[in-house]
Design a protein around this motif. Sequence first.
Motif, PDB file in Angstrom:
ATOM      1  N   ASP A  41     -47.283  14.538 -29.234  1.00 60.14           N
ATOM      2  CA  ASP A  41     -48.371  15.794 -30.248  1.00 60.14           C
ATOM      3  C   ASP A  41     -49.554  14.917 -30.632  1.00 60.14           C
ATOM      4  O   ASP A  41     -48.912  14.109 -31.775  1.00 60.14           O
ATOM      5  CB  ASP A  41     -47.292  16.033 -31.764  1.00 60.14           C
ATOM      6  CG  ASP A  41     -47.957  16.942 -31.793  1.00 60.14           C
ATOM      7  OD1 ASP A  41     -49.616  17.240 -32.762  1.00 60.14           O
ATOM      8  OD2 ASP A  41     -47.124  18.120 -32.887  1.00 60.14           O
ATOM      9  N   PRO A  42     -50.179  15.129 -30.511  1.00 61.54           N
ATOM     10  CA  PRO A  42     -51.635  14.704 -31.705  1.00 61.54           C
ATOM     11  C   PRO A  42     -52.144  14.604 -32.629  1.00 61.54           C
ATOM     12  O   PRO A  42     -52.377  13.693 -33.172  1.00 61.54           O
ATOM     13  CB  PRO A  42     -52.730  15.615 -30.334  1.00 61.54           C
ATOM     14  CG  PRO A  42     -52.266  16.279 -29.949  1.00 61.54           C
ATOM     15  CD  PRO A  42     -50.562  16.005 -29.754  1.00 61.54           C
ATOM     16  N   ASN A  43     -51.268  15.358 -33.071  1.00 63.11           N
ATOM     17  CA  ASN A  43     -51.542  15.726 -34.935  1.00 63.11           C
ATOM     18  C   ASN A  43     -49.862  14.388 -34.886  1.00 63.11           C
ATOM     19  O   ASN A  43     -50.062  14.136 -36.299  1.00 63.11           O
ATOM     20  CB  ASN A  43     -50.022  16.739 -35.205  1.00 63.11           C
ATOM     21  CG  ASN A  43     -52.032  17.627 -35.019  1.00 63.11           C
ATOM     22  OD1 ASN A  43     -52.910  17.323 -34.641  1.00 63.11           O
ATOM     23  ND2 ASN A  43     -51.324  19.050 -34.382  1.00 63.11           N
ATOM     24  N   ALA A  44     -49.576  13.676 -34.593  1.00 65.41           N
ATOM     25  CA  ALA A  44     -48.306  12.755 -35.173  1.00 65.41           C
ATOM     26  C   ALA A  44     -48.805  11.194 -34.392  1.00 65.41           C
ATOM     27  O   ALA A  44     -47.998  10.181 -34.681  1.00 65.41           O
ATOM     28  CB  ALA A  44     -46.583  13.214 -34.517  1.00 65.41           C
ATOM     29  N   THR A  45     -49.669  11.272 -33.494  1.00 65.12           N
ATOM     30  CA  THR A  45     -49.992  10.874 -32.908  1.00 65.12           C
ATOM     31  C   THR A  45     -51.020   9.182 -34.018  1.00 65.12           C
ATOM     32  O   THR A  45     -52.126  10.054 -33.934  1.00 65.12           O
ATOM     33  CB  THR A  45     -51.122  10.876 -31.400  1.00 65.12           C
ATOM     34  OG1 THR A  45     -49.959  11.595 -30.488  1.00 65.12           O
ATOM     35  CG2 THR A  45     -51.043   9.043 -30.616  1.00 65.12           C
ATOM     36  N   VAL A  46     -50.601   7.661 -34.236  1.00 61.75           N
ATOM     37  CA  VAL A  46     -51.675   6.743 -34.430  1.00 61.75           C
ATOM     38  C   VAL A  46     -52.493   5.919 -34.029  1.00 61.75           C
ATOM     39  O   VAL A  46     -53.244   5.591 -34.898  1.00 61.75           O
ATOM     40  CB  VAL A  46     -50.099   6.018 -35.724  1.00 61.75           C
ATOM     41  CG1 VAL A  46     -51.089   5.073 -36.945  1.00 61.75           C
ATOM     42  CG2 VAL A  46     -49.338   7.677 -36.781  1.00 61.75           C
ATOM     43  N   ALA A  47     -51.910   5.285 -33.250  1.00 64.33           N
ATOM     44  CA  ALA A  47     -51.960   4.718 -32.383  1.00 64.33           C
ATOM     45  C   ALA A  47     -51.568   4.013 -30.946  1.00 64.33           C
ATOM     46  O   ALA A  47     -51.004   4.839 -30.753  1.00 64.33           O
ATOM     47  CB  ALA A  47     -52.247   3.274 -33.064  1.00 64.33           C
ATOM     48  N   TRP A  48     -52.688   3.493 -30.225  1.00 67.67           N
ATOM     49  CA  TRP A  48     -51.561   3.000 -29.108  1.00 67.67           C
ATOM     50  C   TRP A  48     -53.108   1.751 -28.485  1.00 67.67           C
ATOM     51  O   TRP A  48     -53.991   1.507 -29.073  1.00 67.67           O
ATOM     52  CB  TRP A  48     -52.410   4.383 -27.832  1.00 67.67           C
ATOM     53  CG  TRP A  48     -53.719   4.650 -27.502  1.00 67.67           C
ATOM     54  CD1 TRP A  48     -54.257   4.405 -26.652  1.00 67.67           C
ATOM     55  CD2 TRP A  48     -54.549   6.186 -28.343  1.00 67.67           C
ATOM     56  NE1 TRP A  48     -55.634   5.371 -26.669  1.00 67.67           N
ATOM     57  CE2 TRP A  48     -55.251   6.181 -27.625  1.00 67.67           C
ATOM     58  CE3 TRP A  48     -53.868   6.478 -29.462  1.00 67.67           C
ATOM     59  CZ2 TRP A  48     -56.291   7.031 -27.903  1.00 67.67           C
ATOM     60  CZ3 TRP A  48     -54.997   7.779 -29.722  1.00 67.67           C
ATOM     61  CH2 TRP A  48     -55.805   8.130 -28.993  1.00 67.67           C
ATOM     62  N   SER A  49     -52.278   1.231 -27.426  1.00 64.23           N
ATOM     63  CA  SER A  49     -53.265  -0.189 -27.111  1.00 64.23           C
ATOM     64  C   SER A  49     -54.105   0.366 -25.811  1.00 64.23           C
ATOM     65  O   SER A  49     -54.881   1.428 -25.899  1.00 64.23           O
ATOM     66  CB  SER A  49     -51.997  -0.799 -26.076  1.00 64.23           C
ATOM     67  OG  SER A  49     -50.883  -0.119 -25.110  1.00 64.23           O
ATOM     68  N   GLY A  50     -55.219  -0.812 -26.623  1.00 65.96           N
ATOM     69  CA  GLY A  50     -56.539  -0.451 -26.554  1.00 65.96           C
ATOM     70  C   GLY A  50     -57.009  -0.056 -24.543  1.00 65.96           C
ATOM     71  O   GLY A  50     -57.597  -0.336 -24.382  1.00 65.96           O
ATOM     72  N   ASN A  51     -55.940  -0.857 -23.937  1.00 69.33           N
ATOM     73  CA  ASN A  51     -55.095  -0.641 -22.309  1.00 69.33           C
ATOM     74  C   ASN A  51     -55.853   0.782 -22.339  1.00 69.33           C
ATOM     75  O   ASN A  51     -55.482   1.169 -20.451  1.00 69.33           O
ATOM     76  CB  ASN A  51     -54.935  -2.244 -21.482  1.00 69.33           C
ATOM     77  CG  ASN A  51     -53.845  -1.894 -21.988  1.00 69.33           C
ATOM     78  OD1 ASN A  51     -53.126  -1.658 -23.269  1.00 69.33           O
ATOM     79  ND2 ASN A  51     -52.745  -1.255 -20.839  1.00 69.33           N
ATOM     80  N   LEU A  52     -54.603   1.711 -22.649  1.00 74.13           N
ATOM     81  CA  LEU A  52     -54.223   3.114 -22.257  1.00 74.13           C
ATOM     82  C   LEU A  52     -55.580   3.903 -22.444  1.00 74.13           C
ATOM     83  O   LEU A  52     -56.642   3.878 -23.690  1.00 74.13           O
ATOM     84  CB  LEU A  52     -53.056   3.277 -23.410  1.00 74.13           C
ATOM     85  CG  LEU A  52     -52.093   2.713 -22.794  1.00 74.13           C
ATOM     86  CD1 LEU A  52     -50.899   3.350 -23.596  1.00 74.13           C
ATOM     87  CD2 LEU A  52     -52.092   2.540 -21.364  1.00 74.13           C
ATOM     88  N   ALA A  53     -56.057   4.562 -21.718  1.00 73.52           N
ATOM     89  CA  ALA A  53     -56.463   6.306 -21.261  1.00 73.52           C
ATOM     90  C   ALA A  53     -56.052   7.414 -21.457  1.00 73.52           C
ATOM     91  O   ALA A  53     -55.707   7.600 -20.152  1.00 73.52           O
ATOM     92  CB  ALA A  53     -57.594   5.749 -20.813  1.00 73.52           C
ATOM     93  N   PRO A  54     -55.469   8.019 -22.225  1.00 78.96           N
ATOM     94  CA  PRO A  54     -54.414   9.111 -23.009  1.00 78.96           C
ATOM     95  C   PRO A  54     -55.600  10.295 -21.651  1.00 78.96           C
ATOM     96  O   PRO A  54     -56.630  10.197 -21.875  1.00 78.96           O
ATOM     97  CB  PRO A  54     -53.792   9.271 -23.848  1.00 78.96           C
ATOM     98  CG  PRO A  54     -55.182   8.800 -24.592  1.00 78.96           C
ATOM     99  CD  PRO A  54     -55.493   7.423 -23.856  1.00 78.96           C
ATOM    100  N   ASP A  55     -54.470  10.714 -21.466  1.00 80.36           N
ATOM    101  CA  ASP A  55     -54.983  11.821 -20.581  1.00 80.36           C
ATOM    102  C   ASP A  55     -54.551  13.766 -21.584  1.00 80.36           C
ATOM    103  O   ASP A  55     -53.464  13.232 -22.302  1.00 80.36           O
ATOM    104  CB  ASP A  55     -54.540  12.654 -19.600  1.00 80.36           C
ATOM    105  CG  ASP A  55     -55.508  11.694 -18.504  1.00 80.36           C
ATOM    106  OD1 ASP A  55     -56.287  11.610 -18.808  1.00 80.36           O
ATOM    107  OD2 ASP A  55     -54.454  11.613 -17.375  1.00 80.36           O
TER     108      ASP A  55
END
Length: 231
Positions: free
Chosen positions: A173-187
């Motif tokens: 859920d975008p509203n619960a997403t805080v961070a992610w690794s710099g190599n990922l490009a989420p859709d």
Amino acid sequence: MSRYSIDEFVNNTGQKDLGQGKFELERDRMLELNLEGRVWTKRGSMVAYLGDVKFTREGMMEHGLGKMMKKAVTGEGVSLTKAEGTGKVYLADGGKKISILNLKNEAIYVNGNDLLAFEESINWDIKMMKKVAGMLAGGLFNVRLEGTGMIAITTHYDPLTLRVSPDRPVFTDPNATVAWSGNLAPDIKTDISLKTLVGRSSGESLQMAFKGEGFVVIQPYEEIPYALQTA
């Protein structure tokens, strides 16, 4: 209910030097900066300081025209204060839990509202998920931090980190997403139906899709509402 004498209270709650370096967790919801030089902090997060410290609001052109224009267009909540000098600075953000990350020539994306502080050695920029620019009201913007140095992020309650691998994508859920690794490009993955368009139009009807190799950090709380464009 705990009851203390004045001396017991002072001793039990008093500041302690833990020898952890420039960024130190004085409590799990209080960050101590052992300042010698300059650190960027979230505006309004300072709750106390000791020593010779000067606080300066981020100047309009402080980080260049490009970042100024992005902030003006996106409304991204990355309002910074520069703390300079020598002393101790205490930061907190609405009682949220604080995690310290030590980047070693690495990159991470962080929700702008969840970024508490970072060292001057860290490069940062506002990034937009271009694929969802027309899908979300206001778009979806995050901060990319890269380099070597300390950063502090905040979460409502305890964070949970999920591993992403080629054979196991992660959807959040975008509203619960805080961070992610710099190599990922989420859709963005959508599940729009008449039922989901009536009333609440986020969460189950809209997810961030992480594919590849890396990690994503979530919190048990929906913080910033992103809404689907339904017109």
